[in-house]
Design an enzyme around this catalytic site. Structure first.
Site, PDB file in Angstrom:
ATOM      1  N   THR A  28      24.963 139.349  17.732  1.00 22.79           N
ATOM      2  CA  THR A  28      23.635 138.872  18.143  1.00 22.79           C
ATOM      3  C   THR A  28      23.723 137.411  18.573  1.00 22.79           C
ATOM      4  O   THR A  28      24.434 136.626  17.941  1.00 22.79           O
ATOM      5  CB  THR A  28      22.664 139.000  16.953  1.00 22.79           C
ATOM      6  OG1 THR A  28      22.605 140.375  16.576  1.00 22.79           O
ATOM      7  CG2 THR A  28      21.260 138.516  17.306  1.00 22.79           C
ATOM      8  N   GLY A  29      22.973 137.053  19.619  1.00 27.08           N
ATOM      9  CA  GLY A  29      22.921 135.654  20.038  1.00 27.08           C
ATOM     10  C   GLY A  29      23.289 135.510  21.508  1.00 27.08           C
ATOM     11  O   GLY A  29      23.683 136.478  22.164  1.00 27.08           O
ATOM     12  N   SER A  30      23.166 134.283  21.995  1.00 32.48           N
ATOM     13  CA  SER A  30      23.331 134.067  23.435  1.00 32.48           C
ATOM     14  C   SER A  30      24.782 134.289  23.892  1.00 32.48           C
ATOM     15  O   SER A  30      25.006 134.710  25.033  1.00 32.48           O
ATOM     16  CB  SER A  30      22.867 132.655  23.811  1.00 32.48           C
ATOM     17  OG  SER A  30      23.562 131.699  23.051  1.00 32.48           O
ATOM     18  N   ALA A  84      29.109 132.629  16.704  1.00 33.12           N
ATOM     19  CA  ALA A  84      29.009 131.951  15.402  1.00 33.12           C
ATOM     20  C   ALA A  84      28.310 130.623  15.603  1.00 33.12           C
ATOM     21  O   ALA A  84      28.241 130.104  16.727  1.00 33.12           O
ATOM     22  CB  ALA A  84      30.399 131.719  14.804  1.00 33.12           C
ATOM     23  N   ASP A  85      27.784 130.099  14.509  1.00 28.87           N
ATOM     24  CA  ASP A  85      27.145 128.779  14.565  1.00 28.87           C
ATOM     25  C   ASP A  85      28.148 127.670  14.289  1.00 28.87           C
ATOM     26  O   ASP A  85      28.026 126.579  14.836  1.00 28.87           O
ATOM     27  CB  ASP A  85      25.986 128.729  13.567  1.00 28.87           C
ATOM     28  CG  ASP A  85      24.951 129.772  13.914  1.00 28.87           C
ATOM     29  OD1 ASP A  85      24.404 129.691  15.027  1.00 28.87           O
ATOM     30  OD2 ASP A  85      24.734 130.698  13.112  1.00 28.87           O
ATOM     31  N   LYS A  95      27.313 131.887  10.152  1.00 29.83           N
ATOM     32  CA  LYS A  95      26.559 132.696  11.097  1.00 29.83           C
ATOM     33  C   LYS A  95      25.139 132.879  10.563  1.00 29.83           C
ATOM     34  O   LYS A  95      24.847 132.524   9.442  1.00 29.83           O
ATOM     35  CB  LYS A  95      27.211 134.078  11.275  1.00 29.83           C
ATOM     36  CG  LYS A  95      28.511 133.996  12.061  1.00 29.83           C
ATOM     37  CD  LYS A  95      29.123 135.357  12.366  1.00 29.83           C
ATOM     38  CE  LYS A  95      28.174 136.369  12.929  1.00 29.83           C
ATOM     39  NZ  LYS A  95      27.432 135.931  14.115  1.00 29.83           N
ATOM     40  N   GLU A 104      25.192 141.752  10.729  1.00 27.74           N
ATOM     41  CA  GLU A 104      26.428 141.354  11.425  1.00 27.74           C
ATOM     42  C   GLU A 104      27.631 141.507  10.481  1.00 27.74           C
ATOM     43  O   GLU A 104      28.690 141.995  10.877  1.00 27.74           O
ATOM     44  CB  GLU A 104      26.316 139.902  11.896  1.00 27.74           C
ATOM     45  CG  GLU A 104      25.304 139.723  13.017  1.00 27.74           C
ATOM     46  CD  GLU A 104      25.009 138.272  13.357  1.00 27.74           C
ATOM     47  OE1 GLU A 104      24.487 138.039  14.446  1.00 27.74           O
ATOM     48  OE2 GLU A 104      25.287 137.373  12.536  1.00 27.74           O
ATOM     49  N   LYS A 122      30.993 124.608  18.713  1.00 21.21           N
ATOM     50  CA  LYS A 122      30.909 125.301  17.419  1.00 21.21           C
ATOM     51  C   LYS A 122      32.089 124.984  16.499  1.00 21.21           C
ATOM     52  O   LYS A 122      32.100 125.349  15.331  1.00 21.21           O
ATOM     53  CB  LYS A 122      30.850 126.822  17.630  1.00 21.21           C
ATOM     54  CG  LYS A 122      29.761 127.302  18.574  1.00 21.21           C
ATOM     55  CD  LYS A 122      28.401 127.042  18.007  1.00 21.21           C
ATOM     56  CE  LYS A 122      27.256 127.506  18.877  1.00 21.21           C
ATOM     57  NZ  LYS A 122      27.136 128.897  19.114  1.00 21.21           N
TER      58      LYS A 122
HETATM   59  C1  5RP Z   1      23.049 135.329  14.882  1.00 19.97           C
HETATM   60  C2  5RP Z   1      24.347 134.620  14.858  1.00 19.97           C
HETATM   61  C3  5RP Z   1      24.866 134.081  16.154  1.00 19.97           C
HETATM   62  O1  5RP Z   1      26.138 134.574  16.352  1.00 19.97           O
HETATM   63  C4  5RP Z   1      24.911 132.592  16.092  1.00 19.97           C
HETATM   64  O2  5RP Z   1      23.630 132.097  15.763  1.00 19.97           O
HETATM   65  C5  5RP Z   1      25.385 131.984  17.418  1.00 19.97           C
HETATM   66  O3  5RP Z   1      24.436 132.184  18.393  1.00 19.97           O
HETATM   67  P1  5RP Z   1      24.637 131.663  19.886  1.00 19.97           P
HETATM   68  O4  5RP Z   1      25.746 132.467  20.473  1.00 19.97           O
HETATM   69  O5  5RP Z   1      23.306 131.902  20.544  1.00 19.97           O
HETATM   70  O6  5RP Z   1      24.969 130.197  19.810  1.00 19.97           O
HETATM   71  O7  5RP Z   1      24.988 134.479  13.850  1.00 19.97           O
HETATM   72  O8  5RP Z   1      22.636 135.706  13.611  1.00 19.97           O
END
Ligand code: 5RP
Length: 219
Positions: A28-30, A84-85, A95, A104, A122
């Site tokens: 999930t996420g961009s 990942a964050d 995350k 996830e 990141k």
């Molecule tokens: C969602 C997540 C995402 O992987 C994380 O927030 C990264 O998001 P993005 O790719 O938008 O930066 O853990 O629950």
């Protein structure tokens, strides 16, 4: 192309040279969306089953014409692809920025290979600049919060519930120098559904998107 696109390209090139038919899990996420939108359709003919980590990703997959299988812990994924964050030098992750870390992690656990795709921003030395997401059973909220206060003075609840209808809290200003220990400790608190540290189930490979290419970090 963007760093996120290039990270997703790296995941595609890795998966494309592997075996088929494929069973894939999608995060999930961009960044995960870049993989889903640009590269998953190219793999369509080779895919046997697709699993999704969130309602948001399920909608995207369905819009692209994929049938999404129901989660089954008995099914092994060939690959799980997710963003990942934060990523530290030992490939431990934070995350859950998108609030989906519980589902996830379920997919990361059943994957033969967890491929994490990120942009350069990141990569960190120590996890914890990004607030740590924790999903908490809505009925056990007060007891859990009492326990979590030893980790952070600033614990903020998100307005939206998780896909599992639980609260999500973010623990701010919490440097995580031993991710596996902290993950294990927080998971042992009754009422915690899951925590956004991925140290027990960390990725086998991290693909870092760069301006015009990508690089791999392997465990
Ligand atoms: C969602 C997540 C995402 O992987 C994380 O927030 C990264 O998001 P993005 O790719 O938008 O930066 O853990 O629950």
């Amino acid at each position: 192309m963007s760093e996120k696109y290039n990270a997703a390209l790296g995941a595609y090139e890795l998966i494309a040279k592997g075996k088929e038919p494929l069973i894939l899990g999608i995060g999930t996420g961009s960044t995960a969306d870049q993989f889903t939108e640009h590269f998953l359709p190219k793999l369509r003919k080779r895919i046997n089953e697709v699993f999704s980590s969130s309602d948001r990703t399920t909608n995207l997959l369905k819009n692209l014409g994929f049938r999404v299988s129901d989660y089954d812990p008995e099914v092994g994924l060939d690959f799980y692809v997710d963003g990942a964050d934060e990523v530290d030098e030992n490939l431990n992750l934070i995350k859950g920025g998108g609030g989906a870390h519980t589902n996830e992690k379920k997919l990361a656990k059943i994957a033969e290979s967890f491929i994490c795709i990120v942009d350069e921003s990141k990569i960190v030395q120590t996890l914890g600049k990004f607030p740590l997401p924790i999903e908490i059973d809505i009925n056990q909220n007060d007891k859990v919060l009492f326990e979590l206060k030893k980790y952070s003075k600033t614990i903020l609840r998100r307005e939206l519930l998780s896909d599992n209808n639980n609260y999500i809290y973010d623990l701010h200003d919490f440097k995580i120098s031993d991710p596996k220990k902290i993950e294990t400790e927080i998971l042992s608190i009754t009422g915690v559904v899951d925590v956004g540290i991925f140290a027990i189930n960390k990725p086998q490979i991290v693909i870092v998107g760069e301006n015009s290419s990508y690089r791999l970090i392997e465990s």
